[in-house]
Scaffold this motif. Sequence first.
Motif, PDB file in Angstrom:
ATOM      1  N   UNK A  47     -28.388  -2.459  15.939  1.00 25.82           N
ATOM      2  CA  UNK A  47     -28.024  -1.059  16.177  1.00 25.82           C
ATOM      3  C   UNK A  47     -29.246  -0.153  16.086  1.00 25.82           C
ATOM      4  N   UNK A  59     -25.126  -8.246  14.205  1.00 21.73           N
ATOM      5  CA  UNK A  59     -24.798  -7.154  15.134  1.00 21.73           C
ATOM      6  C   UNK A  59     -25.344  -5.830  14.585  1.00 21.73           C
ATOM      7  N   UNK A  60     -25.193  -5.618  13.289  1.00 16.59           N
ATOM      8  CA  UNK A  60     -25.688  -4.367  12.688  1.00 16.59           C
ATOM      9  C   UNK A  60     -27.205  -4.251  12.855  1.00 16.59           C
ATOM     10  N   UNK A  75     -28.544  -0.063   9.343  1.00 15.91           N
ATOM     11  CA  UNK A  75     -28.293   0.100   7.923  1.00 15.91           C
ATOM     12  C   UNK A  75     -26.845   0.488   7.693  1.00 15.91           C
ATOM     13  N   UNK A  76     -26.226  -0.055   6.655  1.00 13.92           N
ATOM     14  CA  UNK A  76     -24.875   0.360   6.275  1.00 13.92           C
ATOM     15  C   UNK A  76     -24.874   0.764   4.799  1.00 13.92           C
ATOM     16  N   UNK A  89     -21.579 -10.656  11.654  1.00 18.96           N
ATOM     17  CA  UNK A  89     -21.391  -9.201  11.670  1.00 18.96           C
ATOM     18  C   UNK A  89     -22.686  -8.463  11.347  1.00 18.96           C
ATOM     19  N   UNK A  90     -23.445  -9.008  10.389  1.00 14.33           N
ATOM     20  CA  UNK A  90     -24.693  -8.335  10.027  1.00 14.33           C
ATOM     21  C   UNK A  90     -25.739  -8.470  11.135  1.00 14.33           C
TER      22      UNK A  90
END
Lengths: 182, 309
Positions: free
Chosen positions: B35, B31-32, B39-40, B28-29
């Motif tokens: 982007x 994929x981030x 950053x989340x 999942x990270x």
Amino acid sequence: MKTLLDSKKFNVVIQRLAHQLIENHGDFSQSVIIGIQPRGVLLANRLVDYLQVNRSLKLKYGKLDITFYRDDFNKGNQLIPDQTDINFSIEAKKVILVDDVLYTGRTIRSALDAILDFGRPDKVELVTLIDRRYSRHLPIQADYIGMTVDALISEKVKVYWAENEGEDKVVLLNNVIEKPKK
Amino acid sequence: MSLSTKHLLGIKDLKTSDIELIFKTADNFKEILKRPIKKVPTLRDTTIVNLFYENSTRTRISFELAEKRLGADTINFSASGSSVSKGETLIDTAKNILSMKVDMVVMRHSASGAPHFLANHIDAAIINAGDGTNEHPTQGLLDAYSIREKHGTLRGKKIAILGDIMHSRVALSNIYCLKKLGAEVTVAGPPTLIPKHIDSLGVHVTYDIKEALNWCDVANILRIQLERQNMPLFSSLREYSLFYGVNKQLLDSLQKEITIMHPGPINRGVELSSDAADSHHSIILNQVENGVAIRMAVLYLLAGKKELE
């Protein structure tokens, strides 16, 4: 337990939502559909399927997981994320967010934060199958509503999907003891 | 689902299900990290200190980037230029930093067991970023993750770990991680750099590099750690390179194509030649890229774990 929508009505509602989307988005050339994981994706799948098969529209369609944007991380939740899959730009597009039940509005708040990390859309709209009225924690409303439900906090509105539970229906469950939401 | 441990001190203590959970979360990270905004805000209420008692480039940058991309506040500490040179003890330094409300400690130390020692004395979650010649768990995880990415699975894969096994914490973490995921492991290198009872970990041992290369699907080549060798264990770097170095010519002479890995920093021309390190066999830079995603997953899972207790 009370049935709010049976399988026949369920699909009529989905078709109505699809037509309302066509009314506002035309050929969808400037619009994208984003389903919120996990259960908003199920509704988005149905809408996209109907629009593509019955209306021959070409759609840009993605899935968004909001786990990392939730406001209740570190509040007793260890959450394992689902997949996010948005392989197109949302810059200057009309984004149609899709979820199954709109309740406190917190999921949608997280989804708005998440979607803005992918670019700056022209507009963001919300489709929901069930709107639980008078239970919002945040000032968030849906643009397209399948059915409005007034329910007590002790009750739970549950959406069943043929893909997962073998049958399409929406039911109201009584006296569900849920973990209190913080 | 959550990790079975409060700290990440070594792969030795992890369950196979923990490793699989870290890999799934790292997907999942990854994929981030692709982007537009990488950053989340998940750890925005978490403060993390990077406590580095030993030099580092990759690990330190990678951890710091992982922390920042999760929205955490970070403090960097390196022993040189700090009060450690005035004689402050490890526990005192850590306790003083933690009294400034720090939630997690990422720690590198030249003494094996230092993070385990600290874990018994302080409250924060501790992530071992390398302790002496013991373990470097996030490196073990990212190496296994990179092999999984390239070859689909670890089960039944043949991995050779070459070079300075004796002084390498990367070797130990790799062996634990790979064995737990069902891979076969061979260690190879000069007899003086292979610990005596390493076969008790269930690995094959050979002193012939070519034999190991012919056997394996993936070769993880380790750095000769001159800074940890306080006596001569081989005659010269030139001789080492001649008998134990991996180069393009050697790779081309094998019957099959193998994947080349190296945890960095490379002693170019010693354990690995430039033409091999920069060839299409190499996934060295993928390892570095995956390192950030793996460390984000570890930080995320441990931060959540801490609050559950």
